[in-house]
Design a protein around this motif. Structure first.
Motif, PDB file in Angstrom:
ATOM      1  N   PRO A 264       0.831  -1.208   0.000  1.00 33.97           N
ATOM      2  CA  PRO A 264       0.000   0.000   0.000  1.00 33.97           C
ATOM      3  C   PRO A 264       0.868   1.262   0.000  1.00 33.97           C
ATOM      4  O   PRO A 264       1.898   1.316   0.666  1.00 33.97           O
ATOM      5  N   TYR A 272      -4.022   5.400   2.324  1.00 31.59           N
ATOM      6  CA  TYR A 272      -3.277   4.325   1.678  1.00 31.59           C
ATOM      7  C   TYR A 272      -4.106   3.702   0.562  1.00 31.59           C
ATOM      8  O   TYR A 272      -5.307   3.472   0.717  1.00 31.59           O
ATOM      9  N   SER A 274      -4.199   0.482  -2.281  1.00 33.40           N
ATOM     10  CA  SER A 274      -3.664  -0.860  -2.497  1.00 33.40           C
ATOM     11  C   SER A 274      -4.008  -1.355  -3.894  1.00 33.40           C
ATOM     12  O   SER A 274      -4.988  -0.923  -4.511  1.00 33.40           O
TER      13      SER A 274
END
Length: 382
Positions: A264, A272, A274
């Motif tokens: 991430p 974050y 991902s």
């Protein structure tokens, strides 16, 4: 990029360990010649939207060997993987075709050279890609720098190539502890790399095609961390591509960060992001096209790159690397970045119709996957 049959490259196992939440301010929106010219013709410019792919030229894996002459016309830049050093610090880069024992249908060198000329005559760029997962390159001395220039030049000249792709991974680029300003790097391996590439660009002239394929660890992670940082104890490789990209931004043809095999990464929304969907590609590309403060220092901003110099790196299939997304997600990312639609929960800091295109690992894996990636690109951009 990795040669293994089932993955594109190793995941950065230490990535999550170095992440911590930060609240950062988002910046304001903000000589020898190529084969074509040697033959008397000016090299052709890239199309408005370009497709870049790596060709497994020097090795074999589960994707199967593809002759250069058999590469479909969809591919605008073909990166020959890989030129590798004789040792990590020698600077001596070598390239050869896959041995017949590994690739029974490999073309001869003369056939390979003829295929290069044919691709160039059709308007394609053929580059030597240096590095990959196995090819660690550390130009720690001036002698290694000079050897790099001479050995890379020898490959370009022998095969009549259009330029160079820098795919330094692993421990090729790492910042010394006192190297804290990406605009004024001190680390010898980084300073020498910049110098070497500038020398090559000067030698071959304006038609020299220069691309780079860093991992997110070496670029977007620089929003949070740059080298060992002011706190110490961080990975000295964090953000280590930033001084190279910045110093060579005027010489750069295309930057295509590998948005795969990544942990991430914090985006400009301080959240974050991902792998696994359009969101990751949107957030990572927005950072390049908007610019960002390095290691949270709003007085030290990595400037935005023009969209014409940016492509998005994606795996061509689930076999090629972690982070593969289906064509529907590819198109959502392109829609968001070029049209401002399908952005989901992330809001970009602009819309960039001139975004250059896509890069993938690899041409071989795309053929293995029935051409899904390239066919989708052609359908999207017409």
């Amino acid at each position: 990029m990795e040669r293994s049959p089932h993955t594109g490259r190793r995941i950065r196992t230490g990535l999550l360990a170095v992440f911590a939440a930060l609240t950062l301010a988002v910046p304001g929106i903000a000589t020898a010649q190529s084969a074509a010219r040697a033959a008397g013709a000016e090299p052709q410019a890239l199309p408005q939207h370009a497709l870049v792919g790596y060709l497994h030229a020097s090795f074999a894996n589960g994707s199967g060997y593809t002759r250069l002459a058999d590469v479909p016309d969809s591919w605008d830049i073909i990166d020959l993987a890989f030129g590798e050093p004789t040792s990590p610090t020698s600077g001596d880069i070598r390239f050869g075709l896959c041995p017949q024992s590994e690739c029974p249908n490999v073309e001869t060198k003369d056939e390979f050279k003829a295929a290069i000329k044919a691709k160039q005559a059709a308007g394609k760029k053929v580059l030597i890609s240096i590095g990959g997962q196995n090819g660690q390159v550390q130009l720690t001395t001036a002698a290694a720098r000079d050897t790099f220039v001479s050995s890379v030049s020898a490959i370009i000249d022998e095969y009549g190539l259009d330029g160079l792709d820098i795919d330094f991974e692993g421990h090729s680029l790492s910042l010394n502890a006192d190297d804290t300003d990406f605009k004024n790097p001190k680390t010898p391996s980084i300073v020498h790399l910049i110098s070497a590439v500038k020398t090559l660009k000067s030698k071959y002239g304006d038609g020299f095609t220069l691309t780079m394929a860093p991992e997110t660890f070496f670029v977007q992670l620089g929003y949070q961390y740059y080298g060992t940082g002011k706190w110490g104890g961080q990975d000295p490789r964090a953000g280590a591509y930033l001084p190279v990209i910045h110093a060579l931004r005027d010489d750069l043809t295309l930057l295509h960060v590998q948005d795969y095999n990544s942990g991430p990464i914090m985006g400009l929304d301080n959240q974050y992001h991902s792998m696994g969907g359009a969101d990751f590609h949107i957030a990572m590309t927005d950072m390049l096209l908007t610019g960002f403060p390095v290691a949270g220092d709003t007085g030290n901003v990595f400037p935005a790159l023009p969209p014409e110099k940016v492509a998005i790196g994606m795996p061509a299939s689930t076999h090629a690397g972690n982070g593969h997304v289906p064509p529907s997600e590819v198109n959502k990312a392109l829609n968001c970045l070029t049209k401002g639609t399908d952005c989901g929960g992330y809001r970009t800091h602009g819309t960039w119709p001139a975004l250059r295109g896509l890069m993938t690992w690899s041409i071989n894996w795309d053929r293995f996957n029935n051409g899904e990636f390239s066919r989708n690109f052609d359908a999207y951009f017409g």
